[in-house]
Design an enzyme around this catalytic site. Structure first.
Site, PDB file in Angstrom:
ATOM      1  N   GLU A  45      27.737 -35.769  27.138  1.00 34.72           N
ATOM      2  CA  GLU A  45      28.811 -36.568  26.543  1.00 34.72           C
ATOM      3  C   GLU A  45      28.632 -38.044  26.865  1.00 34.72           C
ATOM      4  OE1 GLU A  45      30.419 -32.640  26.074  1.00 34.72           O
ATOM      5  OE2 GLU A  45      29.873 -33.596  27.967  1.00 34.72           O
ATOM      6  N   THR A  46      29.027 -38.852  25.896  1.00 32.12           N
ATOM      7  CA  THR A  46      29.149 -40.297  26.089  1.00 32.12           C
ATOM      8  C   THR A  46      30.577 -40.679  25.736  1.00 32.12           C
ATOM      9  OG1 THR A  46      26.818 -40.735  25.620  1.00 32.12           O
ATOM     10  CG2 THR A  46      28.339 -42.568  25.350  1.00 32.12           C
TER      11      THR A  46
END
Length: 267
Positions: A45-46
């Site tokens: 995830e970002t």
């Protein structure tokens, strides 16, 4: 230019826990640009965060699409906002997200506490046989579901640690992911692993949102409200948990790995 950071969450050691990207923005670009940035970061995830007066707007992206809730990237974002001077350490951070308002506090200058929704689960009679095959033929003692995820308990910690997945078989299952857990006989109350190949994450190193489900499951099973948990992926990570009526407090540490600048606008 966009400030970009990589943070290891749920750990006090570099190169352990779960790495997350954090982009601090003046405003959100279009979703396609954020997916492209998440794909470039190539992490599970970002997070993308925008200041909104005294609160923040927060969104999370895998390398393929936007998701509703992410614990380790929220922890990473709060860590960056405090350590890089975007927000005062004495004040809680309020994130407005697709999962509602999430309040995050800093405890003793390094431990981060996140107030997340408690996610419920339900028992099911059967799970797809190809899911069991994809997990190496484990023998569940409990089978359940929570939203798009399966939840499976097995008899021993060793069985959780020993799972070797068959990615092609897991990809045939219609699911977001699968949580596998067992009671621990060591210093932790329980251990777990989380697999989500459908969203581009064959195994997530440490998953905050999964522990919102695990908190409910183990609280029901053991009749207690406070846990020390370990997600026993290759990187591994610790989460301290407190179960409230309809909320879960997740506590963990974070370490900044690097920071940089995107040389062009994210658009």
């Amino acid at each position: 230019m966009v400030d970009i950071y990589q943070v290891d969450s749920f750990t006090t050691e570099r190169f352990k826990g779960n790495p997350a990207g954090v982009c601090v923005l003046d405003k959100f670009p279009d979703a396609k640009s954020m997916v492209n940035m998440a794909r470039e970061m190539n992490l599970s995830e970002t997070a993308f965060v925008v200041r909104d007066n005294s609160e923040f707007k927060l969104r999370w992206f895998t390398p393929t699409f936007e998701i509703d809730l992410c614990g380790h990237a929220t922890l990473a974002t709060a860590h960056i906002l405090w350590t890089e001077g975007f927000w005062e350490k004495e004040k809680p951070i309020i994130f407005n997200t697709r999962s509602g308002k999430l309040t995050v506090n800093l405890i003793n200058d390094d431990l981060i506490e996140m107030d997340f929704p408690r996610l419920e689960y339900s028992e099911v009679n059967e799970v797809p046989s190809i899911l069991i095959d994809g997990l190496g033929g484990i023998t569940p003692t409990f089978k359940g579901k929570s939203r798009e995820n399966y939840l499976l308990e097995v008899a021993t910690e060793e069985e959780v640690r020993g799972i070797r997945i068959d990615l092609s078989k897991l990809l045939e299952c219609e699911m977001h992911g699968v949580i596998v857990t067992a009671k621990s006989l060591g210093k932790y109350d329980f251990v777990s692993r989380f697999f989500a190949p459908e969203v581009g994450v064959p195994e997530d190193p440490v998953t905050g949102s999964a522990h919102c489900v695990l908190a409910s499951f183990w609280s029901d099973k053991l009749g207690i409200a406070k846990f020390k948990a370990y997600q026993c992926s290759e990187r591994g990570g610790e989460i301290n948990i407190e179960v409230l009526e309809d909320r879960v407090l997740l506590r963990g540490n974070a370490v900044t790995i690097f920071k940089g600048k995107l040389l062009e606008k994210l658009c």
